[in-house]
Design a protein around this motif. Structure first.
Motif, short mmCIF file in Angstrom:
data_model
loop_
_atom_site.label_atom_id
_atom_site.label_comp_id
_atom_site.label_asym_id
_atom_site.label_seq_id
_atom_site.Cartn_x
_atom_site.Cartn_y
_atom_site.Cartn_z
N LEU A 1 0.81 -1.21 0.00
CA LEU A 1 0.00 0.00 0.00
C LEU A 1 0.85 1.27 0.00
CD1 LEU A 1 -2.87 -1.09 2.38
CD2 LEU A 1 -3.02 -0.70 -0.05
N LEU B 1 3.09 2.36 2.18
CA LEU B 1 3.05 3.05 3.46
C LEU B 1 4.39 3.03 4.20
CD1 LEU B 1 -0.41 1.69 4.68
CD2 LEU B 1 0.10 4.03 3.97
N VAL C 1 -8.66 6.16 -4.36
CA VAL C 1 -9.18 5.34 -3.26
C VAL C 1 -9.97 4.15 -3.79
CG1 VAL C 1 -10.87 5.34 -1.38
CG2 VAL C 1 -9.10 7.07 -1.47
N GLN D 1 -6.97 -4.15 -4.04
CA GLN D 1 -6.67 -4.97 -2.85
C GLN D 1 -7.72 -6.06 -2.66
OE1 GLN D 1 -3.79 -4.73 -1.35
NE2 GLN D 1 -3.33 -3.09 -2.77
N GLN E 1 -6.28 7.36 4.86
CA GLN E 1 -7.22 6.47 4.19
C GLN E 1 -6.53 5.16 3.78
OE1 GLN E 1 -9.89 8.63 2.00
NE2 GLN E 1 -11.39 7.01 2.19
N ARG E 2 -5.27 5.27 3.34
CA ARG E 2 -4.54 4.05 2.99
C ARG E 2 -4.26 3.19 4.22
NH1 ARG E 2 0.50 5.51 0.09
NH2 ARG E 2 -0.04 7.67 0.45
N LEU F 1 -7.69 1.63 -5.38
CA LEU F 1 -6.93 0.94 -4.33
C LEU F 1 -7.78 -0.16 -3.68
CD1 LEU F 1 -4.40 0.96 -2.46
CD2 LEU F 1 -5.63 2.58 -1.03
N VAL G 1 -7.41 1.39 4.89
CA VAL G 1 -7.59 0.27 3.95
C VAL G 1 -6.72 -0.90 4.40
CG1 VAL G 1 -7.23 -0.50 1.57
CG2 VAL G 1 -8.27 1.71 2.00
N GLU H 1 -3.21 9.65 3.14
CA GLU H 1 -2.36 8.66 3.82
C GLU H 1 -3.16 7.90 4.88
OE1 GLU H 1 1.92 11.09 3.53
OE2 GLU H 1 0.56 11.45 5.20
N ASN I 1 -8.50 11.99 -6.01
CA ASN I 1 -8.37 11.15 -4.81
C ASN I 1 -9.49 10.11 -4.72
OD1 ASN I 1 -5.97 11.75 -3.33
ND2 ASN I 1 -6.80 13.81 -3.06
#
Ligand code: ADP
Length: 205
Positions: A120, A122, A171, A178, A139-140, A174, A143, A137, A167
Motif C-alpha cells: 500500500l 506506506l 481510493v 486490494q 485512508q490508505r 486501491l 484500507v 495517507e 483522490n
C-alpha cells in the motif's frame, strides 16, 4: 452464495427506513449500494454485517442465518469474515501507522503487516503518528487495517465522499485492487455518481 437477503424491512418507531428488500450476492461479487443521502445505505450495511437486526425478514451469510445466531456468534462471524472502511476512519491518532494496522490483526487469517505496508506504499510513513498524516495517507492506513485479516467481505461506507475527483479515483482503485488480491467481495455504499462506473452490479435504493 455469499449473502441471501429475504424480504428485509427495518423500522424505527414505526418509521420505515428500509422497506421489503430481497437480493443475493454471489461469492466474490462486488456490489455498489447507490442512492441519495438518507435513503438507508448505512442501515443496509449495518444489517448485512449483523450490527442491526431487521424488523422482519432474514439475512444469511454463507450458511449462517442471522436470526438463528446469538450476538456472540454474530460478533465472531463478523470478526472472522468482514472488514470495514468507514467514512470517518476511526484510526487511533496517538499510535503510528504500523501500530494501527497491527492492532487490528487477529492473527488467524492475518496477512503479514510488513507486506501490506509495502503493497500500500506506506513504508515511508509507517512510524508517523496517524494524527500527523494527510487524509489520503490516513485512508490508505484504514484500507490496510481493513485488509489485514483477509476479510471475505469488505464493507466500505461512503469511502470517497469529501474527496476530490483524483483522490476518489485513487481510493476506489486501491480498494478494488486490494479486494482482488485478497479475493474479497466488496460492498460499497455511496451517493457518489463518480464511483458507479467502477461497478457492474448496482443496487439502487
Ligand atoms: P444513508 O446512509 O443512505 O445516508 P442512513 O441509513 O444513515 O442513510 O439513514 C436512513 C434514514 O434513517 C435517515 O433518514 C436517518 O435519519 C434514519 N435513521 C437511521 N437510523 C435511525 C435511528 N436509529 N433512529 C431514527 N432514525 C434513523
Amino acid at each position: 452464495m455469499l449473502f441471501e437477503i429475504k424480504n428485509i424491512k427495518y423500522e424505527v418507531n414505526d418509521t420505515k427506513i428500509i422497506s421489503e428488500k430481497s437480493f443475493k450476492i454471489n461469492d466474490g461479487q462486488h456490489l455498489l449500494i447507490h442512492g441519495p443521502s438518507g435513503c438507508g445505505k448505512t442501515t443496509l450495511i449495518n444489517l448485512l454485517s449483523g450490527l442491526l437486526k431487521p424488523t422482519s425478514g432474514d439475512i444469511a451469510f454463507e450458511n449462517y442465518i442471522y436470526s438463528e445466531l446469538n450476538e456472540v456468534e454474530i460478533d465472531n462471524l463478523r470478526f472472522s469474515n468482514f472488514g470495514f472502511i468507514f467514512q470517518k476512519l476511526h484510526l487511533i491518532g496517538h499510535l503510528n501507522a504500523k501500530q494501527n494496522i497491527q492492532i487490528a490483526s487477529n492473527n488467524k487469517n492475518s496477512l503479514n503487516v510488513e507486506n501490506l505496508i509495502q503493497t500500500l506504499g506506506l513504508k515511508a510513513i509507517e512510524n508517523k503518528m496517524v494524527k500527523n498524516l494527510s487524509f489520503g495517507e490516513s485512508q490508505r492506513v484504514a484500507v490496510a487495517r481493513c485488509l489485514v485479516n483477509s476479510p471475505k467481505v469488505i464493507f466500505a461506507d461512503e469511502p470517497t465522499s469529501g474527496l476530490d475527483d483524483s483522490n476518489a479515483k485513487i481510493v476506489i482503485d486501491l480498494i478494488l485492487k486490494q479486494a482482488k488480491k485478497t479475493e474479497s467481495s466488496l460492498i460499497v455504499s455511496t451517493h457518489d455518481q463518480r464511483i458507479k462506473n467502477f461497478f457492474s452490479d448496482v443496487l439502487e435504493m
